[in-house]
Design a protein around this motif. Structure first.
Motif, short mmCIF file in Angstrom:
data_model
loop_
_atom_site.label_atom_id
_atom_site.label_comp_id
_atom_site.label_asym_id
_atom_site.label_seq_id
_atom_site.Cartn_x
_atom_site.Cartn_y
_atom_site.Cartn_z
N THR A 86 0.67 -21.04 5.89
CA THR A 86 0.03 -19.72 5.84
C THR A 86 0.50 -18.96 4.60
N GLY A 87 -0.27 -19.09 3.54
CA GLY A 87 0.07 -18.44 2.28
C GLY A 87 -0.87 -17.31 1.92
N ILE A 88 -1.62 -16.82 2.92
CA ILE A 88 -2.43 -15.61 2.70
C ILE A 88 -1.47 -14.45 2.69
N VAL A 89 -1.80 -13.39 1.94
CA VAL A 89 -0.90 -12.25 1.91
C VAL A 89 -1.38 -11.20 2.90
N GLY A 90 -0.45 -10.64 3.66
CA GLY A 90 -0.75 -9.51 4.53
C GLY A 90 -1.24 -9.90 5.90
N CYS A 91 -1.55 -8.84 6.68
CA CYS A 91 -1.95 -9.03 8.07
C CYS A 91 -3.30 -9.75 8.17
N ALA A 92 -3.99 -9.91 7.03
CA ALA A 92 -5.23 -10.70 7.00
C ALA A 92 -4.97 -12.12 7.49
N GLY A 93 -3.72 -12.53 7.48
CA GLY A 93 -3.39 -13.89 7.94
C GLY A 93 -3.29 -14.02 9.45
N LEU A 94 -3.37 -12.89 10.17
CA LEU A 94 -3.11 -12.94 11.62
C LEU A 94 -4.13 -13.80 12.39
N LEU A 95 -5.41 -13.50 12.23
CA LEU A 95 -6.41 -14.23 13.01
C LEU A 95 -6.45 -15.72 12.65
N ASN A 123 2.97 4.64 20.78
CA ASN A 123 3.40 3.23 20.76
C ASN A 123 3.33 2.62 22.16
N ASN A 124 2.90 1.35 22.16
CA ASN A 124 2.66 0.65 23.42
C ASN A 124 3.61 -0.54 23.41
N SER A 125 4.48 -0.63 24.42
CA SER A 125 5.56 -1.61 24.32
C SER A 125 5.11 -3.06 24.58
N GLN A 126 3.95 -3.24 25.25
CA GLN A 126 3.48 -4.60 25.54
C GLN A 126 2.07 -4.80 24.95
N PRO A 127 1.96 -4.77 23.64
CA PRO A 127 0.60 -4.79 23.07
C PRO A 127 -0.08 -6.15 23.17
N ASN A 128 -1.42 -6.12 23.28
CA ASN A 128 -2.18 -7.36 23.15
C ASN A 128 -2.79 -7.39 21.74
N LEU A 129 -3.56 -8.43 21.45
CA LEU A 129 -4.07 -8.59 20.08
C LEU A 129 -4.92 -7.39 19.66
N GLU A 130 -5.76 -6.89 20.57
CA GLU A 130 -6.63 -5.75 20.22
C GLU A 130 -5.77 -4.53 19.87
N ASP A 131 -4.70 -4.31 20.65
CA ASP A 131 -3.83 -3.16 20.36
C ASP A 131 -3.23 -3.29 18.96
N ILE A 132 -2.84 -4.51 18.61
CA ILE A 132 -2.19 -4.70 17.31
C ILE A 132 -3.20 -4.48 16.18
N ILE A 133 -4.40 -5.01 16.37
CA ILE A 133 -5.43 -4.84 15.33
C ILE A 133 -5.79 -3.35 15.19
N GLU A 134 -5.87 -2.68 16.33
CA GLU A 134 -6.17 -1.25 16.34
C GLU A 134 -5.06 -0.45 15.62
N ALA A 135 -3.81 -0.78 15.92
CA ALA A 135 -2.67 -0.08 15.30
C ALA A 135 -2.66 -0.31 13.80
N ASP A 136 -2.98 -1.54 13.40
CA ASP A 136 -3.02 -1.88 11.97
C ASP A 136 -4.08 -1.03 11.26
N LYS A 137 -5.27 -0.95 11.87
CA LYS A 137 -6.37 -0.16 11.27
C LYS A 137 -5.98 1.31 11.19
N TRP A 138 -5.41 1.79 12.30
CA TRP A 138 -5.04 3.20 12.38
C TRP A 138 -4.05 3.55 11.26
N ALA A 139 -3.06 2.67 11.06
CA ALA A 139 -2.01 2.96 10.07
C ALA A 139 -2.58 2.97 8.65
N ARG A 140 -3.50 2.05 8.37
CA ARG A 140 -4.10 2.02 7.03
C ARG A 140 -4.84 3.34 6.77
N GLN A 141 -5.61 3.78 7.79
CA GLN A 141 -6.35 5.03 7.64
C GLN A 141 -5.39 6.21 7.52
N ALA A 142 -4.30 6.17 8.30
CA ALA A 142 -3.33 7.27 8.25
C ALA A 142 -2.71 7.38 6.86
#
Ligand code: NAD
Ligand code: MG
Length: 389
Positions: free
Chosen positions: A99-108, A361-380
């Protein structure tokens, strides 16, 4: 013969992995390649390594790629866009995916590879940092190996071979100190992108080179070490080691310290992530301790480099906070590279975004929560930036 696929084949990690394949054609064969850009290089790679499947990030580039490999026989399956990067990750008989993609784009794509039963040679640390709570259970569920290719984590992993369960007491990550290690803190306000991109010891992609200059790279590596080795944050330390000869160390319960040494060359951790548990003979320059000379160590300066503490705090907060820290950092570094914010704005922006997120913050996140948090932070970060200008 081990079959491998490489995500991010045109980057620093990708091309060094292909160097290994070129040197050991009897040991490795490339099944799939994926890249974000650089059609010319990707086309050369297709000619040289004859992969069965290739994906490029953007559909606009597909016809250029087709033209560039007209006449290649047999033709690989050619795809474009993110779903297709995932298709390469899960394709065929490849046993390992680098996995040599840079960033969270490598997650999926990484998740696709795991679900297809592939071992992961993990260079793309952002994926584990953001997605740890989802990626680690999948590694268990699908019974695949997560093998570190980051030099520090490879060093720790190599030192751990033969250490009994519960034998590990502490991890000591070494850091080169990045581009500005010898610059007084007062001068940091006026450094340029070009200055930040001059790493003293390693030649790497732009994003990780900036992360090395802010020492966020080491902060991210603390979180990476926590997820990879299950170590508490209190027992992960950082030491500045300007020569980058000792790639990291572990302390055992009896205070014995083990270290892994070598020249600063990413091919070694990449090779081990592909050959583990075997050791493959190479003709690379052997480490000469006398030539390496003095090995020195100093405390990291948290005042000068606040990113390390931001990462420890996000790691301790857990849940989606590491994903927020990572995404805020990716977005802040992108703005710095576009010369829209200054070097010292990077930690300020990240800290304010992490503070804003704390209550959600959600202590037991699922994949959707993580993707949502990632999007939120970029916009923030973008919101904070518009407030700054
Ligand atoms: P790089 O910028 O040199 O290469 C990135 C590669 O990923 C390129 O092929 C690019 O085209 C591709 N890419 C980027 N975004 C993509 C997307 N959305 N879809 C598909 N492909 C995409 O980066 P690098 O230095 O090789 O780093 C790659 C990863 O490895 C990073 O996570 C970095 O932190 C990690 N890493 C790198 C080094 C190193 O020495 N370069 C060391 C340790 C860890
Ligand atoms: Mg590293």
């Amino acid at each position: 013969m081990k079959l491998i696929s490489i995500l991010g084949s045109t980057g620093s990690i990708g091309t060094q992995t292909l160097d290994i394949v070129r040197e050991h054609p009897d040991k490795f064969r490339v099944v799939g390649l994926a890249a974000g850009s650089n059609i010319t290089l990707l086309a050369q790679q297709i000619r040289e390594f004859s992969p069965e499947i290739v994906a490029i990030r953007s559909a606009d580039q597909l016809s250029d790629l087709k033209n560039a490999i007209a006449g290649v026989n047999p033709q690989p399956i050619l795809l474009a866009e993110m779903d297709d990067i995932c298709e390469v990750a899960r394709y065929g008989d490849a046993q390992s995916v680098v996995t040599g993609i840079v960033g969270c784009a490598g997650l999926l794509p990484t998740i696709s590879a795991i679900k297809a039963g592939k071992d992961i040679a993990l260079a793309n640390k952002e994926t584990l940092i953001a997605g740890g709570p989802v990626v680690l259970p999948l590694i268990e569920e699908y019974g695949v190996k997560l093998l570190p290719a980051d030099s520090e984590h490879s060093a720790i992993f190599q030192c751990l071979q033969g250490v009994p369960d519960k034998g590990l007491r502490r991890i000591i990550l070494t850091a080169s100190g990045g581009s500005f290690r010898d610059l007084p803190v007062e001068k940091l306000a006026s450094v340029t992108v070009a200055d930040a991109l001059k790493h003293p010891n390693w030649s790497m992609g732009q994003k990780i080179t900036i992360d090395s200059a802010t020492l966020m790279n080491k902060g991210l590596e603390v979180i990476e070490a926590h997820y990879l080795f299950g170590m508490d944050y209190d027992n992960i330390d950082i030491v500045i080691h300007p020569q980058s000869i000792i790639h990291s160390l572990i302390e055992l319960q009896d205070t014995s310290i083990l270290a892994q040494l070598g020249w600063a060359d990413m091919r070694l951790p990449l090779l081990y992530s592909l050959s583990y548990p075997d050791r493959i003979a190479t003709n690379w320059e052997q480490l000469d301790l006398v030539k390496a000379g003095d090995l020195t160590f100093r405390e990291p300066d948290h005042q000068k480099y606040p990113c390390m503490q931001l990462a420890y705090a996000a790691g301790r907060a857990g849940g989606c906070m590491p994903a927020v820290l990572n995404a805020a950092n990716e977005q802040a570094v992108a703005l710095f590279l576009e010369q829209k914010i200054g070097f010292l704005d990077i930690p300020i922006v990240i800290e304010s975004v992490c503070d804003r997120f704390e209550s959600q913050n959600n202590s037991q996140p699922n994949l959707e929560d993580i993707i949502e948090a990632d999007k939120w932070a970029r916009q923030a970060v973008l919101d904070k930036f518009s407030a700054l200008v």
